[in-house]
Design an enzyme around this catalytic site. Structure first.
Site, PDB file in Angstrom:
ATOM      1  N   CYS A   1       3.465   9.942 -17.032  1.00  0.00           N
ATOM      2  CA  CYS A   1       4.340   9.387 -16.003  1.00  0.00           C
ATOM      3  C   CYS A   1       4.361   7.862 -16.132  1.00  0.00           C
ATOM      4  CB  CYS A   1       3.830   9.786 -14.622  1.00  0.00           C
ATOM      5  SG  CYS A   1       4.898   9.225 -13.271  1.00  0.00           S
TER       6      CYS A   1
ATOM      7  N   HIS B   1       9.824  17.443 -12.831  1.00  0.00           N
ATOM      8  CA  HIS B   1       8.952  16.261 -12.709  1.00  0.00           C
ATOM      9  C   HIS B   1       9.634  15.199 -11.841  1.00  0.00           C
ATOM     10  CE1 HIS B   1       6.055  13.185 -14.561  1.00  0.00           C
ATOM     11  NE2 HIS B   1       6.969  12.432 -13.978  1.00  0.00           N
ATOM     12  N   GLU B   2      10.940  14.986 -12.080  1.00  0.00           N
ATOM     13  CA  GLU B   2      11.675  13.941 -11.323  1.00  0.00           C
ATOM     14  C   GLU B   2      11.887  14.333  -9.869  1.00  0.00           C
ATOM     15  OE1 GLU B   2      11.221  12.358 -14.779  1.00  0.00           O
ATOM     16  OE2 GLU B   2      11.518  11.398 -12.854  1.00  0.00           O
TER      17      GLU B   2
ATOM     18  N   HIS C   1       8.933  13.778  -7.760  1.00  0.00           N
ATOM     19  CA  HIS C   1       8.736  12.381  -7.319  1.00  0.00           C
ATOM     20  C   HIS C   1       9.428  12.132  -5.983  1.00  0.00           C
ATOM     21  CE1 HIS C   1       6.444  10.254 -10.341  1.00  0.00           C
ATOM     22  NE2 HIS C   1       7.256  10.597 -11.324  1.00  0.00           N
TER      23      HIS C   1
HETATM   24  O1  LIG Z   1       9.159  10.221 -13.512  1.00  0.00           O
HETATM   25  C1  LIG Z   1       9.499   9.903 -14.812  1.00  0.00           C
HETATM   26  N1  LIG Z   1       8.410   9.566 -15.596  1.00  0.00           N
HETATM   27  O2  LIG Z   1       7.336   9.095 -15.027  1.00  0.00           O
HETATM   28  C2  LIG Z   1       8.597   9.461 -17.020  1.00  0.00           C
HETATM   29  C3  LIG Z   1       8.027  10.665 -17.752  1.00  0.00           C
HETATM   30  C4  LIG Z   1       8.848  11.890 -17.519  1.00  0.00           C
HETATM   31  C5  LIG Z   1       8.232  13.158 -18.007  1.00  0.00           C
HETATM   32  C6  LIG Z   1       7.267  13.203 -19.009  1.00  0.00           C
HETATM   33  C7  LIG Z   1       6.735  14.425 -19.419  1.00  0.00           C
HETATM   34  C8  LIG Z   1       7.167  15.591 -18.815  1.00  0.00           C
HETATM   35  C9  LIG Z   1       8.120  15.542 -17.825  1.00  0.00           C
HETATM   36  C10 LIG Z   1       8.644  14.331 -17.427  1.00  0.00           C
HETATM   37 NI    NI Z   2       6.973  10.358 -13.428  1.00  0.00          NI
END
Ligand SMILES: OCN(O)CCCc1ccccc1
Ligand code: NI
Length: 183
Positions: free
Chosen positions: A110, A153-154, A157
């Site tokens: 992240c 993942h987003e 957040h």
């Molecule tokens: O929130 C976005 N972020 O921190 C960047 C990395 C995004 C991400 C990386 C690995 C698996 C899923 C999502």
């Molecule tokens: Ni992230």
């Protein structure tokens, strides 16, 4: 332009709060911000620009990560099957998902976390997302594979959830029940 200086890091309470819905139509400022978030991702994936501005490569970004507690995300990635995704979305929400789970075999990272946190992050293998795009149009996305992982993942957040909240503390690399690796 957005640089790493604009990215808030873990410990900042904004990362564990629930972000507010954007009332639509979005303001010019909100639209501009979302465009800048998408541009940051493109810049971070451009070898020269990333090196010049010391950007960490990112495939997704959520507004709370730049200190804005609003439900806005940007995603810019090419999935392992070659499909490309480049979106700025307002108020994304998962409207349905598979029972089957999936996890990125490499684990996750992240931009707001300046450390490695090893372990599998169990997520839904397939999701359907509804949102409003940068032009103000409704979008419905059926996602699987790496794209499904990144969108989850987003969206997490926006709900104050970090990827490591899902990692099994006893056995971080335990294969989650009814799941498949994305590699
Ligand atoms: O929130 C976005 N972020 O921190 C960047 C990395 C995004 C991400 C990386 C690995 C698996 C899923 C999502
Ligand atoms: Ni992230």
């Amino acid at each position: 332009m957005i640089t790493m200086d604009d990215i808030v890091r873990e410990g900042n309470p904004i990362l564990t709060k629930t972000a507010e819905e954007v009332s639509l139509p979005a303001t010019e400022e909100e639209t501009e911000t979302l465009k800048e978030m998408l541009q940051f991702l493109k810049n971070s994936q451009d070898e020269k620009i990333a090196e010049q501005y010391n950007l960490r490569a990112g495939v997704g970004l959520a507004a709370p990560q730049i200190g804005i507690p609003k439900r806005m995300i940007a995603v810019h990635l090419e999935d392992f099957d070659g499909k490309q995704y480049s979106y700025g979305l307002f108020n994304p929400r998962i409207v349905s998902h598979s029972v089957e789970k999936a996890y990125l075999s490499t684990g996750e990272g992240c931009l707001s976390v300046d450390r490695e946190v090893p372990g599998y992050v169990p997520r839904y293998a397939r999701i359907t997302v509804k949102a409003t795009d940068l032009e103000g149009n409704p979008v419905k996305l059926r996602l699987k594979g790496y794209a499904a992982i990144v969108f989850q993942h987003e969206i997490d957040h926006l709900n104050g959830i970090m990827f490591y909240d899902y990692i099994n503390p006893v056995n971080p690399f335990e294969v989650p029940e009814n799941s498949k690796p994305i590699e």
